[in-house]
Design an enzyme around this catalytic site. Structure first.
Site: not given
Lengths: 335, 446
Positions: B100, B123, B221
């Site tokens: 992906l 991940k 972040d």
């Protein structure tokens, strides 16, 4: 517009005939049956104006604005809610749908219906008292939760005396009403973080003395739900000052320690999440420290054996290990 | 999930390396393009096309090889690579799909939970790569720790964590998302969203942020690159690698380290303050994010990181363009106040006029949709082909161009193009279509 039959009624006409019908229904004379029919019919027409149907789009903004204006001018929303128990089953649902749609209406940054209800808080109080009546409780709940999304309306409800009725509603024997009431109650206490924190701080004693009753309730569901909500409230940083206040009271600690020993594992587990805050607090006041010290060995022993089968839950095990370590290392304050 | 199980399964099969999977994808897209060429060029003169079956093609190839190499020129688009078959690979109870996205730590792939049939994303972190990133391993540990506690509609959910010690890999199984706001911005005209769309994402960002701050977590972040979207347009805040959990018993939200992306850092971090308010950092970055989503630009720019941080440190953002309208302009200026204490709280932002009113979609504006790697607008599962291969594989060792065309083209477009062919051709075409279709389970049943 229908091909046959009479042309569509204007919003003003619709609202007027619905109001007449509801008034007739309220009087409850011989014409009640006819009135019941008229109420249902007009409600469907209003609902279709707002939502459209399978073959018609919702009406234009102008028509909807007229409709809303008529609803405000005639106070029909309040009248409908006051007579909700007299309206038939489908009609009750239509009232809730119409109410929620009109409530969500926005003109730029303004929400005119919210402003209107602020001037007519009886609407909110009538809705809240809907939990007293089984047949309308869930319809009122739907409308109340929609209202609770708006800070101004949530504020009126929280700061009203009627709010404390919720502590009774969440405990009623009818399970679906109790859980509906609980979700509204929770929404009011958690949705608008700053408002809720200010409210809890300003009314700390009153709210928590009522809350104590929920935690001691005979009803298992009430006990478990309220304990879980308590944990969520205390662990939310927006409620920082409420948390620090709560964990300085030795009675609260005693209650949690007793709940750790409850029969139900779920309650034990929820109690753990409140109990840990008392122990983790780096500035434990003397009364709290005294209780923990008095039970030091017992607590270490108890926690070591506590929910040992939750080996998958790393978070829990870390926290448990931390608490055991903290309690082991407790020392009396020196004077 | 028992990590040992994962190890056992993955080591017992000979698995195609991740790189091969990448290779396959590019192979398959190439013939799809050639199909388009074929339709344009071939349709006016359908009779000029001669259809051969596989054996004949093979013969032809042989003949050509032997006779005249000089004239045998093949356009790159027509090349049929002998691609590796899609080999079904399992990690734990999950079936692997295609890639992906990619980050510095490793790849993100699609997966299917073989028990619940939920779509997931994984991940894949390689220890080797992680060591090269400053604080890489620590950041991952912290991310896992934080994500385990967090549960909110607008925060990415960590579903499972698996380790493969042999391969030195770590798998973080998460909710499946279809796109990153950053990628969508890059693909959109002017690199920005219509205000209507930005408003939708921004309000969801506020919900997620309010929850995080309520849980004592400062993200540090926030940027379009860390905001994902699910199929139903729910925004998910992701990447908690540099996030920090506040001390539960401290009334302040003081943080000491800032490691986020430079363009989204507030002046206090750019100026190297030793301590600063954590939540106000997120407010600032959300402000830059909103600025970026609605203008396609950044409030601070610089030729390099030092210039950029210097500009941020001065704290004079480029004024929001007046085309944004006064409400949004005021909100942005408020969120980008140099003094953190003057920046609004999440609750104050919520009450702001621009947030309260949903902006209409201006004429000519179009919502930007998440784009998939395979330009598949429906974002269909990439795991299915692997499953088909696993359970319905044909004996055929290789694919011909025809097969590939059939496998790629879905029903509708296929029938349209066959109708354009002459009778003789179309029956042959249909026969082929049916036979290649027979490999799909749904067709076999009929």
């Amino acid at each position: 517009m229908p091909l046959f039959g009479k042309s569509q009624k204007s919003p003003a006409e619709l609202v007027r005939s619905l109001k007449d019908a509801v008034t007739a229904l309220e009087r409850g004379d011989k014409k009640a049956e006819k009135a019941q029919e008229d109420v249902s019919k007009n409600l469907v027409l209003i609902k279709n104006m707002l939502y459209g149907t399978s073959d018609a789009e919702p009406q234009t903004d102008i028509i909807v604005a007229q409709l809303a204006q008529e609803l405000y001018n005639t106070n029909l929303l309040l009248l409908l809610i006051q007579n909700l128990n007299r309206i038939d089953f489908e009609g009750k649902k239509d009232v809730a749908q119409v109410f929620n749609n009109v409530l969500r209406r926005q003109i730029g940054t303004r929400s005119p219906t919210v402003e209107y209800i602020c001037t007519k808080p009886e609407i909110l109080f009538t809705l809240m008292s809907g939990y007293e009546h089984q047949e309308i409780a869930s319809n009122c709940g739907t409308m109340l939760r929609e209202c609770a999304r708006y800070e101004a309306l949530a504020k009126i409800m929280l700061y009203s005396d009627d709010f404390y009725n919720f502590f009774r509603y969440v405990e009623v024997s009818t399970f679906d009403i109790a859980s509906d009431a609980f979700s509204t109650f929770k929404e009011l206490l958690t949705r608008h973080k700053m408002l809720c924190a200010e409210f809890l701080e300003a009314n700390y004693d009153k709210v928590f003395s009522h809350y104590q009753r929920l935690l001691n309730s005979e009803n298992y569901v009430t006990r478990r739900q309220s304990l879980k909500l308590l944990g969520e409230l205390l662990l939310d940083r927006h409620n920082f000052s409420i948390m620090t206040r709560y964990i300085t009271n030795p009675d609260n600690l005693k209650l949690m320690m007793n709940m750790l020993k409850e029969k139900s594992r779920n309650i034990q587990f929820e109690a753990f999440h409140v109990f840990k805050v008392f122990v983790a607090n780096p500035n434990k006041p003397k009364p709290i420290l005294d209780i923990l010290l008095r039970n030091q060995d017992k607590l270490v022993d108890f926690l070591t054996k506590f929910h040992t089968d939750r080996s998958e839950d790393e978070q829990f095990n870390d926290e448990k290990a931390y608490l055991i370590k903290q309690i082991k290392e407790l020392k009396p304050v020196e004077h | 999930m028992d990590p040992r199980m994962c190890r056992k399964i993955s080591s017992s099969e000979s698995l195609p390396d991740a790189d091969n999977v990448e290779y396959e994808i590019s192979n398959i897209t190439a013939p799809q393009e050639s199909e388009d060429n074929f339709l344009i060029e071939g349709s006016p003169e359908p009779n000029s096309v001669t259809w051969l079956d596989d054996d004949q093609i093979d013969e032809l190839d042989l003949n050509l090889d032997q006779t005249n190499l000089f004239f045998h020129r093949v356009d790159s688009a027509d090349i049929i690579y002998r691609s590796k078959k899609k080999k079904c690979k399992m990690v734990g109870k999950y079936v692997m799909g295609d890639v992906l996205g990619e980050g510095s730590y490793g790849k993100v792939k699609e997966m299917l939970d073989s028990e619940s049939l939920c779509r997931r994303a994984v991940k894949i972190l390689k220890k080797r790569k992680l060591r090269r990133i400053p604080n890489g391993e620590q950041n991952v540990q912290r991310e896992i720790q934080l994500l385990r506690i967090l549960r909110h509609k607008n925060v990415i959910e960590l579903v499972d964590v698996m380790y493969n010690d042999e391969k030195q890999k770590m798998y973080l199984v998460m909710e499946f998302c279809v796109g990153v706001l950053q990628d969508m911005l890059e693909s959109s005209p002017g690199k920005k969203f219509p205000q209507r769309q930005a408003h939708d994402y921004f309000t969801q960002l506020l919900d997620g942020l309010e929850y995080l701050h309520g849980q004592g977590v400062v993200h540090k972040d926030i940027k379009p690159g860390n905001l994902l979207l699910t199929l139903d347009q729910t925004l998910k805040i992701t990447d908690f690698g540099v996030a920090e959990a506040l001390d539960m018993f401290s009334p302040e939200d003081t943080c000491y380290t800032g490691q986020g992306s430079p363009a989204f850092q507030p002046p206090e971090i750019a100026n190297g303050a030793e301590q600063f308010s954590g939540t106000k950092v997120d407010i600032w970055s959300s402000g830059v994010t909103l600025y970026n989503m609605t203008t396609g630009r950044y409030p601070f720019e610089g030729d390099n990181v030092y210039r950029l941080l210097e500009a941020i440190g001065r704290g004079e953002p480029a004024p929001p363009p007046s085309s944004l309208g006064p409400a949004l302009g005021a909100l942005l200026s408020h969120m980008l106040k140099r003094d953190p204490s003057l920046r609004p709280t999440v609750q104050e932002i919520r009450r702001h006029a621009w947030v309260q009113a949903t902006p209409p979609l201006e004429s000519g504006e179009r919502m930007v949709m998440p784009r998939s790697r395979r330009s598949d607008e429906l974002h269909s599962s990439t795991v299915i082909p692997y499953l088909v291969e696993r359970h319905y594989a044909s004996a055929q060792e290789y694919f011909t161009e025809h097969d590939l065309r059939h496998d790629m083209g879905e029903g509708g477009s296929r029938t349209l193009s066959t109708a354009e062919l002459s009778d003789g051709e179309s029956t042959r075409q249909k026969r082929r279509w049916n036979s290649s279709c027979g490999r799909l389970p749904s067709c076999r049943l009929t």
